[in-house]
Scaffold this motif. Structure first.
Motif, PDB file in Angstrom:
ATOM      1  N   ALA A 186      18.296   2.812   0.976  1.00  0.00           N
ATOM      2  CA  ALA A 186      18.064   1.706   1.911  1.00  0.00           C
ATOM      3  C   ALA A 186      19.212   1.692   2.910  1.00  0.00           C
ATOM      4  CB  ALA A 186      18.005   0.385   1.162  1.00  0.00           C
ATOM      5  N   LEU A 187      18.904   1.916   4.176  1.00  0.00           N
ATOM      6  CA  LEU A 187      19.920   1.832   5.215  1.00  0.00           C
ATOM      7  C   LEU A 187      20.239   0.362   5.433  1.00  0.00           C
ATOM      8  CD1 LEU A 187      18.545   4.507   7.706  1.00  0.00           C
ATOM      9  CD2 LEU A 187      20.158   4.798   5.813  1.00  0.00           C
ATOM     10  N   ALA A 188      21.408  -0.062   4.966  1.00  0.00           N
ATOM     11  CA  ALA A 188      21.787  -1.474   4.983  1.00  0.00           C
ATOM     12  C   ALA A 188      22.508  -1.775   6.282  1.00  0.00           C
ATOM     13  CB  ALA A 188      22.683  -1.786   3.778  1.00  0.00           C
ATOM     14  N   ASN A 189      21.772  -2.376   7.206  1.00  0.00           N
ATOM     15  CA  ASN A 189      22.265  -2.555   8.567  1.00  0.00           C
ATOM     16  C   ASN A 189      22.645  -3.997   8.864  1.00  0.00           C
ATOM     17  OD1 ASN A 189      21.564   0.210   9.498  1.00  0.00           O
ATOM     18  ND2 ASN A 189      19.475  -0.493   9.108  1.00  0.00           N
ATOM     19  N   PRO A 190      23.648  -4.189   9.724  1.00  0.00           N
ATOM     20  CA  PRO A 190      23.884  -5.503  10.316  1.00  0.00           C
ATOM     21  C   PRO A 190      22.947  -5.678  11.511  1.00  0.00           C
ATOM     22  CG  PRO A 190      25.503  -3.962  11.126  1.00  0.00           C
ATOM     23  CD  PRO A 190      24.617  -3.189  10.181  1.00  0.00           C
ATOM     24  N   SER A 191      23.257  -6.611  12.399  1.00  0.00           N
ATOM     25  CA  SER A 191      22.475  -6.775  13.626  1.00  0.00           C
ATOM     26  C   SER A 191      22.706  -5.584  14.554  1.00  0.00           C
ATOM     27  CB  SER A 191      22.879  -8.076  14.327  1.00  0.00           C
ATOM     28  OG  SER A 191      22.593  -9.197  13.506  1.00  0.00           O
ATOM     29  N   PHE A 192      21.749  -5.363  15.461  1.00  0.00           N
ATOM     30  CA  PHE A 192      21.791  -4.205  16.353  1.00  0.00           C
ATOM     31  C   PHE A 192      22.380  -4.574  17.717  1.00  0.00           C
ATOM     32  CE2 PHE A 192      17.525  -2.908  14.241  1.00  0.00           C
ATOM     33  CZ  PHE A 192      18.185  -2.586  13.066  1.00  0.00           C
ATOM     34  N   PHE A 193      23.121  -3.660  18.321  1.00  0.00           N
ATOM     35  CA  PHE A 193      23.512  -3.826  19.718  1.00  0.00           C
ATOM     36  C   PHE A 193      22.274  -4.072  20.583  1.00  0.00           C
ATOM     37  CE2 PHE A 193      27.259  -0.684  19.033  1.00  0.00           C
ATOM     38  CZ  PHE A 193      28.087  -1.709  18.616  1.00  0.00           C
ATOM     39  N   PRO A 212       0.819  -1.221   0.000  1.00  0.00           N
ATOM     40  CA  PRO A 212       0.000   0.000   0.000  1.00  0.00           C
ATOM     41  C   PRO A 212       0.849   1.266   0.000  1.00  0.00           C
ATOM     42  CG  PRO A 212      -0.861  -1.596   1.567  1.00  0.00           C
ATOM     43  CD  PRO A 212       0.469  -2.117   1.118  1.00  0.00           C
ATOM     44  N   ALA A 213       1.999   1.234   0.675  1.00  0.00           N
ATOM     45  CA  ALA A 213       2.872   2.409   0.705  1.00  0.00           C
ATOM     46  C   ALA A 213       3.458   2.691  -0.668  1.00  0.00           C
ATOM     47  CB  ALA A 213       3.994   2.202   1.728  1.00  0.00           C
ATOM     48  N   ALA A 214       3.885   1.647  -1.378  1.00  0.00           N
ATOM     49  CA  ALA A 214       4.449   1.842  -2.716  1.00  0.00           C
ATOM     50  C   ALA A 214       3.427   2.513  -3.638  1.00  0.00           C
ATOM     51  CB  ALA A 214       4.911   0.508  -3.287  1.00  0.00           C
ATOM     52  N   LYS A 215       2.185   2.093  -3.539  1.00  0.00           N
ATOM     53  CA  LYS A 215       1.128   2.706  -4.352  1.00  0.00           C
ATOM     54  C   LYS A 215       0.894   4.157  -3.937  1.00  0.00           C
ATOM     55  CE  LYS A 215      -1.319  -1.654  -5.201  1.00  0.00           C
ATOM     56  NZ  LYS A 215      -2.580  -2.415  -4.970  1.00  0.00           N
ATOM     57  N   ALA A 216       0.897   4.422  -2.633  1.00  0.00           N
ATOM     58  CA  ALA A 216       0.641   5.774  -2.142  1.00  0.00           C
ATOM     59  C   ALA A 216       1.802   6.713  -2.469  1.00  0.00           C
ATOM     60  CB  ALA A 216       0.385   5.747  -0.643  1.00  0.00           C
ATOM     61  N   LEU A 217       3.029   6.207  -2.413  1.00  0.00           N
ATOM     62  CA  LEU A 217       4.188   7.033  -2.766  1.00  0.00           C
ATOM     63  C   LEU A 217       4.067   7.520  -4.207  1.00  0.00           C
ATOM     64  CD1 LEU A 217       7.020   4.854  -1.170  1.00  0.00           C
ATOM     65  CD2 LEU A 217       6.339   7.158  -0.410  1.00  0.00           C
ATOM     66  N   ALA A 218       3.711   6.604  -5.094  1.00  0.00           N
ATOM     67  CA  ALA A 218       3.562   6.972  -6.504  1.00  0.00           C
ATOM     68  C   ALA A 218       2.380   7.912  -6.713  1.00  0.00           C
ATOM     69  CB  ALA A 218       3.395   5.701  -7.345  1.00  0.00           C
ATOM     70  N   ALA A 219       1.274   7.627  -6.059  1.00  0.00           N
ATOM     71  CA  ALA A 219       0.074   8.434  -6.245  1.00  0.00           C
ATOM     72  C   ALA A 219       0.264   9.871  -5.787  1.00  0.00           C
ATOM     73  CB  ALA A 219      -1.099   7.797  -5.493  1.00  0.00           C
ATOM     74  N   HIS A 220       1.037  10.069  -4.731  1.00  0.00           N
ATOM     75  CA  HIS A 220       1.224  11.410  -4.172  1.00  0.00           C
ATOM     76  C   HIS A 220       2.521  12.067  -4.625  1.00  0.00           C
ATOM     77  CE1 HIS A 220      -2.307  11.431  -1.557  1.00  0.00           C
ATOM     78  NE2 HIS A 220      -2.060  10.152  -1.327  1.00  0.00           N
ATOM     79  N   GLY A 221       3.280  11.402  -5.473  1.00  0.00           N
ATOM     80  CA  GLY A 221       4.488  12.012  -5.998  1.00  0.00           C
ATOM     81  C   GLY A 221       5.533  12.318  -4.950  1.00  0.00           C
ATOM     82  N   VAL A 222       5.634  11.473  -3.920  1.00  0.00           N
ATOM     83  CA  VAL A 222       6.661  11.672  -2.897  1.00  0.00           C
ATOM     84  C   VAL A 222       8.033  11.522  -3.553  1.00  0.00           C
ATOM     85  CG1 VAL A 222       7.633  10.798  -0.739  1.00  0.00           C
ATOM     86  CG2 VAL A 222       5.146  10.823  -1.081  1.00  0.00           C
ATOM     87  N   GLY A 223       8.946  12.434  -3.252  1.00  0.00           N
ATOM     88  CA  GLY A 223      10.217  12.458  -3.949  1.00  0.00           C
ATOM     89  C   GLY A 223      11.288  11.545  -3.389  1.00  0.00           C
ATOM     90  N   HIS A 224      11.360  11.447  -2.059  1.00  0.00           N
ATOM     91  CA  HIS A 224      12.479  10.754  -1.426  1.00  0.00           C
ATOM     92  C   HIS A 224      11.982   9.847  -0.303  1.00  0.00           C
ATOM     93  CE1 HIS A 224      14.459  14.163  -3.368  1.00  0.00           C
ATOM     94  NE2 HIS A 224      15.597  13.496  -3.284  1.00  0.00           N
ATOM     95  N   VAL A 225      12.576   8.654  -0.225  1.00  0.00           N
ATOM     96  CA  VAL A 225      12.275   7.711   0.858  1.00  0.00           C
ATOM     97  C   VAL A 225      13.585   7.173   1.415  1.00  0.00           C
ATOM     98  CG1 VAL A 225      11.162   5.528   1.499  1.00  0.00           C
ATOM     99  CG2 VAL A 225      10.060   7.052  -0.163  1.00  0.00           C
ATOM    100  N   VAL A 226      13.666   7.126   2.738  1.00  0.00           N
ATOM    101  CA  VAL A 226      14.771   6.476   3.444  1.00  0.00           C
ATOM    102  C   VAL A 226      14.176   5.293   4.194  1.00  0.00           C
ATOM    103  CG1 VAL A 226      16.546   6.704   5.218  1.00  0.00           C
ATOM    104  CG2 VAL A 226      16.050   8.629   3.686  1.00  0.00           C
ATOM    105  N   GLY A 227      14.669   4.081   3.917  1.00  0.00           N
ATOM    106  CA  GLY A 227      14.106   2.888   4.527  1.00  0.00           C
ATOM    107  C   GLY A 227      15.123   2.124   5.342  1.00  0.00           C
TER     108      GLY A 227
END
Length: 297
Positions: free
Chosen positions: A144-151, A93-108
């Motif tokens: 895409a914030l490419a993370n290892p495991s978290f402390f 649903p987010a992917a569809k909404a991002l396109a529909a509203h023309g959101v420019g930037h996403v950090v995941g």
């Protein structure tokens, strides 16, 4: 307008705190999507627009993404679902909404492993990478914030460390790998959300300052706590049986096991640490500031 999902979770809470300090000076407005607004920090009251509901809900997203310039996207893994449903299913649903509203930037928030031979058999990591592809396909500029495991995963072991002097995992005791503090992930996310001069699709590895093994962690904890702490390796099948016994979805549990097995085989070791991929908080510092109070309280 910056939209923040999961603002009361570990990463989202730290990100919101940073943006509350920095966004006004940058002329940025903040909007959060949250199920329970009462869980927001007092510092956010009256300073952020609140959209109440789940960010897996298309109607909620339609309201939240209206007029948005950037979105911070974090999927809270749902252990009652298979991995594909928990990540990509939640995100569609987010992917569809991002396109529909023309959101420019996403950090995941995502994971290390893309481009490695293990990427397609790494359980939850594989599901997270597929989620990245889904977001990237919406037409946004994506990091895409490419993370290892978290402390912070060790906080789940605080009682065992306190009562037995033991923490467990399934990886080899001497397997060195990157680990990261969630506050450092939030710091990178804040910088990307505030300075949106970037374009295209890319991963942003967040690797911590150095690789550490379970035996390294045990040594540091022993030194800081003033009492012996040791690492105990758990068999993969025992981990599976234990987690299924807690009532988790069997496919999701298999996803956890596959992820852990891939990490034990070096999934997180494929990115070179540089000044751009290192993050500042080491385990010694995090242990002293966060884990030690939790264990010795």
């Amino acid at each position: 307008m910056i939209v923040i999902t999961a603002p009361t979770g570990n990463i989202g809470r730290s990100l919101l705190s940073r943006l509350l300090k920095s966004a006004p000076a940058a002329g940025e407005e903040l909007r959060v999507i949250v199920r329970d607004p009462a869980r927001l920090p007092e510092t956010a009251r009256g300073r952020v627009e609140v959209i109440t509901g789940s960010h897996g809900d298309a109607e909620v997203l339609d309201r939240a993404f209206e007029g948005a310039d950037a979105v911070f996207w974090l999927v809270p893994p749902d252990a009652s679902l298979p991995p594909e449903d928990a990540f990509s299913g939640f995100t569609r649903p987010a992917a569809k909404a991002l396109a529909a509203h023309g959101v420019g930037h996403v950090v995941g928030v995502s994971a290390l492993g893309r481009g490695t031979p293990l990427a397609d058999r790494a359980g939850l990591v594989s599901a997270s990478l597929a989620m990245d592809d889904l977001i990237a396909g919406s037409g946004v500029a994506y990091r895409a914030l490419a993370n290892p495991s978290f402390f912070e995963n060790l906080l789940e072991e605080a009682d065992s460390i306190r009562d037995k002097g033991v923490f467990t995992d399934v990886v080899d005791a001497d397997r060195k790998a990157p680990l990261v503090a969630v506050a450092d992930i939030a710091g990178i996310a804040a910088g990307l959300l505030l300075d949106r001069s970037w374009t295209g699709i890319d991963d942003v590895p967040v690797l911590g300052p150095q690789d550490v093994s379970p035996n390294d962690l045990a040594r540091i904890m022993t030194e800081q706590f003033g009492r012996p702490v040791r690492y105990e390796r758990q068999p993969f099948d025992e981990m599976y049986t234990t987690l299924v016994g807690y009532g988790l979805n069997e496919a999701f549990v298999q996803g956890i096991v596959d992820m852990k097995r891939a990490k034990d085989q070096g999934l997180d070791a494929g990115v070179t640490r540089t000044p751009d991929t290192a993050s500042p908080t080491g385990f010694e510092q995090w242990c002293a500031e966060t884990l030690k109070p939790a264990v010795l309280s």
